[in-house]
Design a protein around this motif. Structure first.
Motif, PDB file in Angstrom:
ATOM      1  N   LEU A  60      43.656  51.480  29.195  1.00 16.44           N
ATOM      2  CA  LEU A  60      42.997  51.785  30.461  1.00 16.44           C
ATOM      3  C   LEU A  60      42.317  50.549  31.042  1.00 16.44           C
ATOM      4  CD1 LEU A  60      41.422  55.256  29.574  1.00 16.44           C
ATOM      5  CD2 LEU A  60      43.437  54.812  30.984  1.00 16.44           C
ATOM      6  N   ALA A  61      41.679  49.766  30.177  1.00 16.95           N
ATOM      7  CA  ALA A  61      41.022  48.550  30.655  1.00 16.95           C
ATOM      8  C   ALA A  61      42.040  47.544  31.181  1.00 16.95           C
ATOM      9  CB  ALA A  61      40.197  47.928  29.528  1.00 16.95           C
ATOM     10  N   THR A  62      43.188  47.474  30.531  1.00 20.64           N
ATOM     11  CA  THR A  62      44.241  46.556  30.975  1.00 20.64           C
ATOM     12  C   THR A  62      44.761  46.952  32.354  1.00 20.64           C
ATOM     13  OG1 THR A  62      44.910  46.109  28.696  1.00 20.64           O
ATOM     14  CG2 THR A  62      46.505  45.601  30.424  1.00 20.64           C
ATOM     15  N   VAL A  63      45.011  48.242  32.549  1.00 24.70           N
ATOM     16  CA  VAL A  63      45.485  48.723  33.851  1.00 24.70           C
ATOM     17  C   VAL A  63      44.446  48.454  34.932  1.00 24.70           C
ATOM     18  CG1 VAL A  63      46.136  50.772  35.168  1.00 24.70           C
ATOM     19  CG2 VAL A  63      46.972  50.478  32.828  1.00 24.70           C
ATOM     20  N   ALA A  64      43.186  48.720  34.605  1.00 29.75           N
ATOM     21  CA  ALA A  64      42.108  48.476  35.571  1.00 29.75           C
ATOM     22  C   ALA A  64      41.987  46.991  35.892  1.00 29.75           C
ATOM     23  CB  ALA A  64      40.793  49.008  35.024  1.00 29.75           C
ATOM     24  N   GLY A  65      42.084  46.147  34.854  1.00 29.93           N
ATOM     25  CA  GLY A  65      41.995  44.711  35.073  1.00 29.93           C
ATOM     26  C   GLY A  65      43.146  44.177  35.893  1.00 29.93           C
ATOM     27  N   ALA A  66      44.358  44.663  35.616  1.00 30.94           N
ATOM     28  CA  ALA A  66      45.527  44.228  36.383  1.00 30.94           C
ATOM     29  C   ALA A  66      45.412  44.656  37.843  1.00 30.94           C
ATOM     30  CB  ALA A  66      46.793  44.808  35.761  1.00 30.94           C
ATOM     31  N   THR A  67      44.911  45.881  38.057  1.00 25.76           N
ATOM     32  CA  THR A  67      44.717  46.373  39.433  1.00 25.76           C
ATOM     33  C   THR A  67      43.692  45.530  40.173  1.00 25.76           C
ATOM     34  OG1 THR A  67      45.222  48.632  38.689  1.00 25.76           O
ATOM     35  CG2 THR A  67      44.118  48.381  40.822  1.00 25.76           C
ATOM     36  N   LEU A  68      42.602  45.213  39.480  1.00 24.63           N
ATOM     37  CA  LEU A  68      41.580  44.358  40.079  1.00 24.63           C
ATOM     38  C   LEU A  68      42.150  42.980  40.402  1.00 24.63           C
ATOM     39  CD1 LEU A  68      38.634  43.743  40.861  1.00 24.63           C
ATOM     40  CD2 LEU A  68      38.217  43.139  38.463  1.00 24.63           C
ATOM     41  N   GLY A  69      42.982  42.463  39.513  1.00 23.18           N
ATOM     42  CA  GLY A  69      43.593  41.159  39.748  1.00 23.18           C
ATOM     43  C   GLY A  69      44.466  41.144  40.990  1.00 23.18           C
ATOM     44  N   VAL A  70      45.247  42.205  41.180  1.00 24.32           N
ATOM     45  CA  VAL A  70      46.107  42.293  42.365  1.00 24.32           C
ATOM     46  C   VAL A  70      45.264  42.356  43.633  1.00 24.32           C
ATOM     47  CG1 VAL A  70      47.769  43.745  43.593  1.00 24.32           C
ATOM     48  CG2 VAL A  70      48.008  43.372  41.134  1.00 24.32           C
ATOM     49  N   ILE A  71      44.202  43.158  43.594  1.00 25.51           N
ATOM     50  CA  ILE A  71      43.335  43.295  44.768  1.00 25.51           C
ATOM     51  C   ILE A  71      42.679  41.958  45.126  1.00 25.51           C
ATOM     52  CG2 ILE A  71      41.234  44.378  45.645  1.00 25.51           C
ATOM     53  CD1 ILE A  71      41.935  46.835  43.960  1.00 25.51           C
ATOM     54  N   LEU A  72      42.136  41.277  44.115  1.00 21.13           N
ATOM     55  CA  LEU A  72      41.484  39.989  44.371  1.00 21.13           C
ATOM     56  C   LEU A  72      42.479  38.941  44.852  1.00 21.13           C
ATOM     57  CD1 LEU A  72      38.970  39.725  41.371  1.00 21.13           C
ATOM     58  CD2 LEU A  72      38.495  40.322  43.758  1.00 21.13           C
ATOM     59  N   GLU A  73      43.690  38.986  44.320  1.00 19.34           N
ATOM     60  CA  GLU A  73      44.711  38.024  44.746  1.00 19.34           C
ATOM     61  C   GLU A  73      45.073  38.242  46.210  1.00 19.34           C
ATOM     62  OE1 GLU A  73      49.033  36.249  43.256  1.00 19.34           O
ATOM     63  OE2 GLU A  73      48.148  37.984  42.271  1.00 19.34           O
ATOM     64  N   GLN A  74      45.153  39.518  46.614  1.00 19.80           N
ATOM     65  CA  GLN A  74      45.457  39.801  48.019  1.00 19.80           C
ATOM     66  C   GLN A  74      44.311  39.368  48.925  1.00 19.80           C
ATOM     67  OE1 GLN A  74      48.348  40.967  49.200  1.00 19.80           O
ATOM     68  NE2 GLN A  74      49.190  40.968  47.116  1.00 19.80           N
ATOM     69  N   LEU A  75      43.098  39.598  48.471  1.00 21.25           N
ATOM     70  CA  LEU A  75      41.936  39.253  49.290  1.00 21.25           C
ATOM     71  C   LEU A  75      41.748  37.747  49.433  1.00 21.25           C
ATOM     72  CD1 LEU A  75      39.323  41.891  48.031  1.00 21.25           C
ATOM     73  CD2 LEU A  75      40.610  41.904  50.183  1.00 21.25           C
TER      74      LEU A  75
END
Length: 218
Positions: free
Chosen positions: A194-209
């Motif tokens: 769960l932490a990995t999925v959350a971290g990967a999602t956060l990474g995608v969001i920050l990369e887009q921003l």
């Protein structure tokens, strides 16, 4: 990777021989399967007397992540032949994937260097497994040796070489803290997933921003 593979392979060799596998079969699994987590799970299932189909199905599911590994690296290997791709995929592991994914975006190394890395990693795993199988009967329990610590230590080192921009430090720290928090809350082994999925999602969001990896040149 070698410093991590030898002791982990050693632990696998001990567990496999204690489960009833011969030295030949213990080493052969490292050649045919070559997947640390799957081999450790397989040895445990074999010791428990699990049916062959259950062992095959379990190791198949555990290794499904290799589909993602291959998909992530395939754009860099489009000019390779089918035989070269098969040989590369055969020796691809979590650790070699981490090194390749850090190298390939900056420029594809020579094929000799790529295959040398993969072969060195597998050879160290084979040596560790063989050593563990040879002395397996002399060690009743490998847990007091703390060999399992080499795996997280190795992944920490591999994580460090992939961090290039500040946001990746933030993602790594927050993901680790979330995994610890979920564990303390009693989520169990799902905490890491769960932490990995959350971290990967956060990474995608920050990369887009932040517009991709533009900040690397800052």
């Amino acid at each position: 990777i070698v410093m991590g593979y030898v002791p982990i392979g050693f632990a696998y060799g001990v567990l496999a021989t204690q489960a009833g596998l011969s030295i030949f079969n213990t080493v052969a699994m490292s050649v045919v399967v070559y997947a640390g987590s799957a081999q450790l799970i397989g040895a445990g299932l074999f010791a428990a007397g699990a049916p062959a189909l259950s062992i095959v199905a379990t190791t198949f599911v555990v290794n499904l992540r290799h589909l993602l590994f291959s998909a992530a690296l395939s754009p860099y290997l489009r000019g390779w032949g089918a035989g070269e791709l098969a040989a590369f995929a055969y020796e691809l592991t979590d650790e070699t994937f981490a090194v390749h994914s850090a190298q390939f975006p900056s420029g594809l190394p020579s094929k000799a260097e790529i295959f040398a890395l993969n072969a060195t990693a597998q050879l160290s795993w084979l040596i560790g497994g063989w050593l563990g199988a040879v002395v397996g009967g002399l060690i009743a329990d490998v847990r007091p040796l703390a060999l399992d610590y080499t795996l997280p230590a190795m992944f920490i080192a591999l994580l460090v070489i992939q961090i290039r921009v500040p946001r990746e430090i933030v993602i790594a720290v927050l993901t680790g803290l979330l995994a610890v928090l979920l564990t303390l809350l009693g989520v169990g082994r799902w905490s890491v997933i769960l932490a990995t999925v959350a971290g990967a999602t956060l990474g995608v969001i920050l990369e887009q921003l932040t517009g991709g990896r533009l900040e690397e040149g800052a």
